[in-house]
Motif scaffolding. Structure first.
Motif, short mmCIF file in Angstrom:
data_model
loop_
_atom_site.label_atom_id
_atom_site.label_comp_id
_atom_site.label_asym_id
_atom_site.label_seq_id
_atom_site.Cartn_x
_atom_site.Cartn_y
_atom_site.Cartn_z
N TYR A 91 44.17 47.00 32.70
CA TYR A 91 44.99 46.02 31.99
C TYR A 91 44.30 44.68 32.11
CZ TYR A 91 46.80 44.55 36.58
OH TYR A 91 46.90 44.10 37.87
N VAL A 93 44.78 40.81 33.16
CA VAL A 93 45.69 40.01 34.00
C VAL A 93 46.32 38.85 33.24
CG1 VAL A 93 44.59 40.63 36.20
CG2 VAL A 93 43.86 38.54 35.00
N PHE A 99 49.84 45.17 30.91
CA PHE A 99 50.25 45.71 32.22
C PHE A 99 51.44 46.64 32.03
CE2 PHE A 99 52.79 45.03 36.20
CZ PHE A 99 51.94 45.72 37.06
N GLY A 123 42.90 45.37 37.19
CA GLY A 123 43.34 44.14 36.51
C GLY A 123 42.09 43.37 36.11
N VAL A 142 50.02 38.33 35.16
CA VAL A 142 50.35 39.39 36.12
C VAL A 142 49.80 38.99 37.49
CG1 VAL A 142 50.22 41.85 36.64
CG2 VAL A 142 50.06 41.09 34.25
N GLY A 147 50.51 43.79 40.59
CA GLY A 147 49.62 44.91 40.29
C GLY A 147 49.48 45.82 41.50
N PHE A 158 43.66 50.19 43.70
CA PHE A 158 43.86 48.94 42.94
C PHE A 158 42.72 47.96 43.18
CE2 PHE A 158 45.55 44.53 42.86
CZ PHE A 158 45.84 44.46 41.50
N GLU A 160 41.18 43.98 41.31
CA GLU A 160 41.09 43.04 40.19
C GLU A 160 39.60 42.76 39.96
OE1 GLU A 160 45.25 40.62 40.02
OE2 GLU A 160 43.60 39.64 41.06
#
Ligand code: GDP
Length: 188
Positions: A91, A93, A99, A123, A142, A147, A158, A160
């Motif tokens: 997705y 951010v 998201f 992200g 987000v 997240g 996860f 970013e």
């Protein structure tokens, strides 16, 4: 590791809304480049990359498939997911909608992919909301914690990242690959 081209070949798929940066992440991984205005009709479909997992002393060949502009058709399903060991669920951010839509993409993955598939929630575009005073900033929609929390709830890894700066791009694939190698060791 002399004489060994690679120890494993793993198929990865990259999924998520249009324009979140799927092709850009793939190009960054395989080609160390970033295109500001990639031609959307020339979606990159496939890229391959050797990565090393040092503590395992293993070289892994990643074969990565991007949905390449077919997001709206949703007809890719089974053949696209077949044999995939890893998935990047991406997705942006700076887009809450992307998201929220990740839920639908995850449902699709769960419906069609192998139940042992390792999925990492990514992200992307964190460069856009960094605080460095560069033009073209966009507000983050987000928060990192959100997240992180959703990934935990869903049992996803996860990270970013930024396809533009390159931050955490290879790291995302490495993190997922470690998890896959652990599953292989446990016979899953
Ligand atoms: P896809 O449709 O998900 O494959 O998205 P693309 O890779 O085509 O990217 C969509 C747009 O977002 C393009 O204009 C990219 O240049 C831009 N983009 C992709 N990743 C990033 C990123 O990490 N940072 C910034 N600033 N822009 C990005």
């Amino acid at each position: 590791m002399a004489g060994v081209a690679w120890h494993y070949v793993l198929k990865f798929i990259i999924t998520g809304d249009a324009a979140v940066g799927k092709s850009s992440l793939l190009i960054r991984l395989t080609d160390q480049r970033f295109l500001n205005n990639p031609d959307p009709t020339l979606g990159v479909e496939f890229g391959s990359k050797l990565i090393t997992i040092p503590e395992e002393n293993k070289v892994v060949k990643l074969q990565c498939w991007d949905t390449a502009g077919t997001e709206s058709f949703r007809s890719i399903t089974r053949s696209y997911y077949r044999g995939a060991a890893g998935c990047l669920l991406v997705y942006d951010v700076t887009s809450r909608q992307s998201f929220l839509n990740a839920r639908t993409w995850l449902a699709d993955v769960r419906e069609h992919a192998d139940p042992h598939l390792t999925c990492i929630l990514v992200g992307n575009k964190i460069d856009l909301c960094s605080d460095d005073g560069q033009p073209g900033r966009r507000p983050r929609e987000v928060p990192t914690e959100e997240g992180e929390r959703w990934a935990k709830e869903e049992g996803l890894l996860f990270v970013e990242a930024s396809a533009k700066s390159g931050e955490n791009v290879e790291a995302a694939f490495v993190q997922a690959t470690r998890d896959i190698l652990n599953k292989i060791k446990r016979g899953m």
